[in-house]
Scaffold this motif. Structure first.
Motif, PDB file in Angstrom:
ATOM      1  N   ASN A 280     -25.082 -16.494 -24.687  1.00  0.00           N
ATOM      2  CA  ASN A 280     -24.829 -16.476 -23.244  1.00  0.00           C
ATOM      3  C   ASN A 280     -23.500 -17.166 -22.984  1.00  0.00           C
ATOM      4  OD1 ASN A 280     -24.825 -16.676 -20.473  1.00  0.00           O
ATOM      5  ND2 ASN A 280     -26.932 -17.422 -20.309  1.00  0.00           N
ATOM      6  N   ASN A 281     -22.505 -16.389 -22.506  1.00  0.00           N
ATOM      7  CA  ASN A 281     -21.161 -16.923 -22.289  1.00  0.00           C
ATOM      8  C   ASN A 281     -20.626 -17.599 -23.552  1.00  0.00           C
ATOM      9  OD1 ASN A 281     -21.081 -16.087 -19.563  1.00  0.00           O
ATOM     10  ND2 ASN A 281     -22.222 -17.920 -18.931  1.00  0.00           N
ATOM     11  N   MET A 282     -20.833 -16.934 -24.663  1.00  0.00           N
ATOM     12  CA  MET A 282     -20.355 -17.365 -25.982  1.00  0.00           C
ATOM     13  C   MET A 282     -21.052 -18.629 -26.487  1.00  0.00           C
ATOM     14  SD  MET A 282     -18.371 -14.912 -26.583  1.00  0.00           S
ATOM     15  CE  MET A 282     -18.803 -13.710 -25.343  1.00  0.00           C
ATOM     16  N   LYS A 283     -22.176 -19.014 -25.900  1.00  0.00           N
ATOM     17  CA  LYS A 283     -22.922 -20.182 -26.334  1.00  0.00           C
ATOM     18  C   LYS A 283     -24.344 -19.779 -26.737  1.00  0.00           C
ATOM     19  CE  LYS A 283     -20.419 -23.553 -23.505  1.00  0.00           C
ATOM     20  NZ  LYS A 283     -20.523 -24.627 -22.484  1.00  0.00           N
ATOM     21  N   MET A 284     -24.930 -20.571 -27.641  1.00  0.00           N
ATOM     22  CA  MET A 284     -26.314 -20.344 -28.044  1.00  0.00           C
ATOM     23  C   MET A 284     -27.264 -20.929 -27.015  1.00  0.00           C
ATOM     24  SD  MET A 284     -26.288 -21.154 -32.163  1.00  0.00           S
ATOM     25  CE  MET A 284     -28.078 -21.252 -32.221  1.00  0.00           C
ATOM     26  N   VAL A 285     -28.162 -20.082 -26.493  1.00  0.00           N
ATOM     27  CA  VAL A 285     -29.136 -20.527 -25.505  1.00  0.00           C
ATOM     28  C   VAL A 285     -30.533 -20.229 -26.046  1.00  0.00           C
ATOM     29  CG1 VAL A 285     -30.007 -20.248 -23.159  1.00  0.00           C
ATOM     30  CG2 VAL A 285     -27.545 -20.088 -23.608  1.00  0.00           C
ATOM     31  N   SER A 286     -31.393 -21.234 -26.072  1.00  0.00           N
ATOM     32  CA  SER A 286     -32.730 -21.082 -26.643  1.00  0.00           C
ATOM     33  C   SER A 286     -33.568 -20.093 -25.832  1.00  0.00           C
ATOM     34  CB  SER A 286     -33.426 -22.442 -26.678  1.00  0.00           C
ATOM     35  OG  SER A 286     -34.723 -22.320 -27.209  1.00  0.00           O
ATOM     36  N   VAL A 287     -34.323 -19.250 -26.539  1.00  0.00           N
ATOM     37  CA  VAL A 287     -35.231 -18.284 -25.924  1.00  0.00           C
ATOM     38  C   VAL A 287     -36.633 -18.887 -25.941  1.00  0.00           C
ATOM     39  CG1 VAL A 287     -36.278 -15.994 -26.158  1.00  0.00           C
ATOM     40  CG2 VAL A 287     -33.835 -16.302 -26.627  1.00  0.00           C
ATOM     41  N   PRO A 288     -37.355 -18.898 -24.807  1.00  0.00           N
ATOM     42  CA  PRO A 288     -38.711 -19.469 -24.789  1.00  0.00           C
ATOM     43  C   PRO A 288     -39.667 -18.686 -25.681  1.00  0.00           C
ATOM     44  CG  PRO A 288     -38.241 -18.317 -22.733  1.00  0.00           C
ATOM     45  CD  PRO A 288     -36.949 -18.394 -23.480  1.00  0.00           C
TER      46      PRO A 288
ATOM     47  N   ASN B 212     -38.949  -9.852 -27.320  1.00  0.00           N
ATOM     48  CA  ASN B 212     -38.228  -9.116 -26.285  1.00  0.00           C
ATOM     49  C   ASN B 212     -36.728  -9.255 -26.531  1.00  0.00           C
ATOM     50  OD1 ASN B 212     -40.238  -8.319 -23.847  1.00  0.00           O
ATOM     51  ND2 ASN B 212     -40.938 -10.196 -24.846  1.00  0.00           N
ATOM     52  N   PHE B 213     -36.035  -8.154 -26.651  1.00  0.00           N
ATOM     53  CA  PHE B 213     -34.599  -8.171 -26.935  1.00  0.00           C
ATOM     54  C   PHE B 213     -33.863  -7.289 -25.934  1.00  0.00           C
ATOM     55  CE2 PHE B 213     -36.665  -9.349 -30.848  1.00  0.00           C
ATOM     56  CZ  PHE B 213     -35.851 -10.347 -31.378  1.00  0.00           C
ATOM     57  N   PHE B 214     -32.913  -7.889 -25.184  1.00  0.00           N
ATOM     58  CA  PHE B 214     -32.093  -7.123 -24.265  1.00  0.00           C
ATOM     59  C   PHE B 214     -31.035  -6.352 -25.056  1.00  0.00           C
ATOM     60  CE2 PHE B 214     -33.635 -10.298 -21.150  1.00  0.00           C
ATOM     61  CZ  PHE B 214     -34.064  -9.420 -20.163  1.00  0.00           C
ATOM     62  N   GLU B 215     -30.886  -5.073 -24.735  1.00  0.00           N
ATOM     63  CA  GLU B 215     -29.959  -4.223 -25.478  1.00  0.00           C
ATOM     64  C   GLU B 215     -28.499  -4.641 -25.314  1.00  0.00           C
ATOM     65  OE1 GLU B 215     -31.071  -0.416 -23.871  1.00  0.00           O
ATOM     66  OE2 GLU B 215     -32.489  -0.046 -25.503  1.00  0.00           O
ATOM     67  N   GLY B 216     -28.205  -5.388 -24.252  1.00  0.00           N
ATOM     68  CA  GLY B 216     -26.828  -5.800 -24.020  1.00  0.00           C
ATOM     69  C   GLY B 216     -26.489  -7.148 -24.605  1.00  0.00           C
ATOM     70  N   ASP B 217     -27.399  -7.736 -25.363  1.00  0.00           N
ATOM     71  CA  ASP B 217     -27.181  -9.088 -25.891  1.00  0.00           C
ATOM     72  C   ASP B 217     -27.198  -9.128 -27.413  1.00  0.00           C
ATOM     73  OD1 ASP B 217     -26.997 -10.124 -23.362  1.00  0.00           O
ATOM     74  OD2 ASP B 217     -29.104 -10.734 -23.249  1.00  0.00           O
TER      75      ASP B 217
ATOM     76  N   SER C 140     -24.210  -4.541 -26.698  1.00  0.00           N
ATOM     77  CA  SER C 140     -23.552  -5.852 -26.717  1.00  0.00           C
ATOM     78  C   SER C 140     -22.055  -5.698 -26.934  1.00  0.00           C
ATOM     79  CB  SER C 140     -24.162  -6.740 -27.805  1.00  0.00           C
ATOM     80  OG  SER C 140     -23.970  -6.150 -29.083  1.00  0.00           O
ATOM     81  N   SER C 141     -21.294  -6.698 -26.473  1.00  0.00           N
ATOM     82  CA  SER C 141     -19.836  -6.643 -26.591  1.00  0.00           C
ATOM     83  C   SER C 141     -19.377  -7.145 -27.951  1.00  0.00           C
ATOM     84  CB  SER C 141     -19.197  -7.493 -25.494  1.00  0.00           C
ATOM     85  OG  SER C 141     -19.483  -8.872 -25.713  1.00  0.00           O
ATOM     86  N   GLN C 142     -18.136  -6.788 -28.314  1.00  0.00           N
ATOM     87  CA  GLN C 142     -17.561  -7.263 -29.576  1.00  0.00           C
ATOM     88  C   GLN C 142     -17.442  -8.778 -29.569  1.00  0.00           C
ATOM     89  OE1 GLN C 142     -16.743  -5.661 -32.406  1.00  0.00           O
ATOM     90  NE2 GLN C 142     -17.617  -3.775 -31.578  1.00  0.00           N
ATOM     91  N   ASP C 143     -17.133  -9.370 -28.413  1.00  0.00           N
ATOM     92  CA  ASP C 143     -17.013 -10.827 -28.334  1.00  0.00           C
ATOM     93  C   ASP C 143     -18.341 -11.501 -28.630  1.00  0.00           C
ATOM     94  OD1 ASP C 143     -14.353 -10.628 -27.726  1.00  0.00           O
ATOM     95  OD2 ASP C 143     -14.627 -10.823 -25.551  1.00  0.00           O
TER      96      ASP C 143
END
Length: 732
Positions: free
Chosen positions: A24-32, A38-43, A73-76
């Protein structure tokens, strides 16, 4: 040193279990935890699994790190995920095995973490979506469910246009989840979809949603649920799309048989030297593995994943972007990596020349003491010892004569001839219930007709006992431990000839037998060529001549082995017995063997103990063609009633074929053939004569169940599928 890593790493747990982060915004964010699967196709996601593995020193911690790439998901984001995985590897000491996972092409190991299935959700963090939606009822979505062993569900357009006749769809309205089963879907897919729906209800709705099931072939029996579906989707069209073949989905699962046919010796596995002490192992494009040696620099280790992907290797080989990539450090190799090599030695492992299963060089069987009650109380012990009981049950032996069964004279029980085939029925009690094992022993010189008749007669005997016997194919010289034990130290193999009454066997004035074993549970005598080169300093041999029987004691044999050899000699010969110590042989001894010559006289070398975990494969033709698919982190629930399963325990060369009660005849036949091909083409050089043990569902012996944690013998007494088919309107 730890200060050089992101703050997120400080909260990482080393305890066994699963941890997931999204980018998320180039940072690791914990998933509950409630959102796992559940996996978002854009992430992009990072998945850390801490578990245990078996080593030569016992159980050890295993760490696997996967980074998952969504199709949108984006290349970044992909680049950020790769960097974090590399840093995480360094933070954990370089021990994790790293995996690159692409949406729709996840590895079986990755899928095994999510027993209820994987859900692909549209959008991503950048679109404002969030994983924290537990207990929310403001939902309307349609999910297309695919897969029989590892399930995936993809969000699709909420319309009848998304449906087809062969798959299963979940219409999720928040408070109600309707499962619509396509007319051509099978019973296992239906059960898996129910489990997925229950998982959504329990984790996302706090258990406060209902589940209803509609059979697409009989919608009239579910009028209330169909009314809800038509309210949401509109009137159902007269005809839906045809079933979509599972080919694409099945391509995601690696066909292990095809992999093994590409043998490392024949250069289908390419090994390339890369940078300082790093290698790329290319398994014909089915997977690319990067091995990092301990002498590789920190920078080189960090660039391992990046170089495998970005530096052009995959592109140069014209492999698809979805190609699986594994990165591992020296000492932390994955099980699959080790299985690709003919030999693999762990640090601190006992080394030796190993043992070859040839006449005159018979594998040593160690003496193991055990309590029969312990075997049933602890099936894992039975599995390790390969013993269902103490071999005190009833034994009946038949020989194949003129393609029919002829019972063997009890006086010659235990004497087997290389020109014959035998059926051995062993009966024992477990919890006051009769259990059966049917051994099919194939002589080395038996004809193909006799071998075929042996298999045919085994079916007849099996039917007589209502399919209860566990069937074990035994090739001459490859007898499993329990088989030896039932003959109480009097198991004797004659190289040729036949045991048939009145048969004229070629007589020889001189015969030589090698005796191996330390007690009644593990002893056998095998006829070997009567020449000096057959001798071995570590064993006892019986040399029979016209006038005398010599008991030759090699310098390396034990007192127990001598006692058992004396027992065997009493069965074989009535002549006078003469003990001969190695190095003190009389002249007549060498004359009988055709003269003195060199023989194996080195000290016994310990057998190399290869470290391999048991592996389970699903054998199925439900997609229209036969496939073998590996099941990772397997449990009893992975045994599919519709299929045949192959369990490779490795440690004692043997394979189990578990036959589900709904498996079709073609699957059973193909599974037998594929099990044999599995052995022939295995890159580790497996013995093609390995015993293959056939087990029917509901008649599993402890030697099989012991490989599964918490085996439930009552699991299949009640069928959930029967409930589904009888009550299509049922809600949970």
């Amino acid at each position: 040193m730890k200060d050089d890593f992101p703050d997120t790493f400080r909260n990482i747990s080393r305890k066994a279990g699963l941890q997931i982060w999204t980018i998320n915004n180039m940072k690791m964010v914990s998933v509950p935890t409630k959102a796992f699967g559940n996996f978002f196709e854009g992430d992009c996601y990072i998945v850390l699994n801490v578990g245990t593995k078996q080593s030569n020193k016992g159980a050890a911690q295993s760490i696997d790190v996967h980074y998952w790439i969504g199709n949108s998901s984006s290349q970044d984001e992909q680049g950020a995920a790769a960097i974090y995985v590399t840093q995480l590897d360094e933070y954990l000491g370089g021990s994790p095995v790293q995996y690159r996972e692409v949406q729709g092409y996840e590895s079986p190991q990755f899928r095994s973490y999510f027993k209820s299935g994987i859900i692909y959700k549209t959008g991503g963090v950048s679109s404002g979506f969030t994983h924290v939606d537990t207990n929310s009822y403001n939902i309307l979505r349609l999910m297309h469910v695919k897969g029989k062993k590892h399930v995936t569900a993809k969000e699709v357009e909420v319309s009848w246009n998304s449906f087809n006749n062969g798959d299963i769809f979940l219409l999720d309205t928040g408070k109600l989840i309707v499962q619509w089963n396509g007319p051509q879907s099978n019973r296992t897919e239906k059960l898996k979809a129910v489990l997925l729906a229950q998982d959504i209800r329990d984790r996302e709705r706090g258990g406060r949603a209902q589940i209803g099931v509609v059979e697409g072939s009989n919608e009239r029996e579910s009028p209330e649920l169909m009314k809800i579906m038509t309210t949401v989707l509109g009137e159902k069209p007269n005809k839906l799309k045809d079933a979509i073949p599972d080919e694409k989905h099945d391509q995601m699962q690696t066909n292990i048989l095809a992999q093994f046919q590409e043998n490392i010796v024949h250069c289908s596995l390419c090994l390339f030297y890369w940078i300082q002490d790093c290698f790329i192992v290319d398994h014909k494009g089915s997977s690319v593995m990067v091995w990092k040696g301990k002498r590789a620099s920190k920078v080189e280790r960090q660039e391992a994943m990046n170089r495998a992907l970005v530096s052009g290797y995959i592109k140069a080989k014209n492999y698809p972007p979805s190609t699986g990539v594994e990165v591992m450090s020296e000492g932390g190799e994955s099980a699959m990596f080790k299985h690709l090599f003919k030999s693999w030695t762990e640090k601190g492992q006992t080394k030796g020349l190993g043992s070859t299963h040839t006449v005159g060089k018979i594998a040593k069987v160690d003496q193991v003491k055990f309590d029969v009650m312990e075997l049933h109380a602890h099936p894992e012990l039975a599995a390790q010892q390969r013993m269902v009981d103490d071999a005190s049950g009833d034994v009946t032996v038949w020989r194949i004569e003129n393609l029919e069964l002829v019972e063997v004279d009890p006086k010659t029980l235990g004497q087997f001839y290389g020109g014959d085939c035998y059926l051995v029925l062993y009966t024992y009690l477990r919890s006051n219930q009769k259990q059966y094992i049917l051994y099919m022993w194939q002589g080395r010189h038996a004809t193909q007709d006799e071998i075929a008749a042996c298999a045919y007669q085994a079916v007849t005997v099996d039917s007589k006992y209502n399919g209860a016997p566990v069937q074990v194919r035994v090739v001459m010289g490859k007898e499993p431990r329990h088989f030896l034990a039932i003959f109480k130290g009097k198991f004797i193999i004659f190289e040729g000839g036949t045991g048939r009454a009145g048969a004229a066997n070629p007589e020889s004035s001189t015969r030589l037998f090698q005796v191996r074993g330390t007690n009644e549970m593990n002893t056998k005598a095998t006829e070997v060529p009567a020449r000096a080169s057959s001798l071995n300093s570590n064993d006892v041999f019986l040399l029979k001549t016209d006038r005398v029987c010599y008991l030759w004691y090699g310098k390396g044999c034990s007192g127990d082995e001598r006692v058992m050899a004396k027992t065997t000699s009493d069965v074989l010969f009535r002549q006078d017995k003469q003990v001969v110590m190695e190095g003190q042989e009389p002249a007549n001894f060498w004359v009988a063997l055709g003269g003195k010559s060199s023989y194996a006289s080195d000290k016994r070398l310990q057998k190399e103990e290869l470290i391999h975990s048991p592996r389970l494969f699903e054998c199925s033709n439900q997609t229209g063609r036969f496939r073998m698919t590996e099941v990772y982190d397997f449990a009893q629930s992975d045994l599919d009633e519709d299929d045949v399963m192959l369990l490779d325990t490795w440690e004692e060369v043997r394979l189990f074929l578990w036959i589900g009660k709904h498996a079709n005849k073609s699957e059973t036949t193909d599974a037998w053939k594929s099990a044999q091909e599995y052995l022939r083409s295995h890159p580790a050089g497996r013995d093609p004569d390995t015993p293959i043990i056939s087990i029917k569902q509901g008649n599993e012996p402890p030697t099989f169940t012991g490989w599964f944690d918490a085996w439930d013998p009552l699991k299949w007494k009640v069928s959930l599928i029967a409930d589904l088919s009888n009550s299509p309107n049922r809600a949970w």
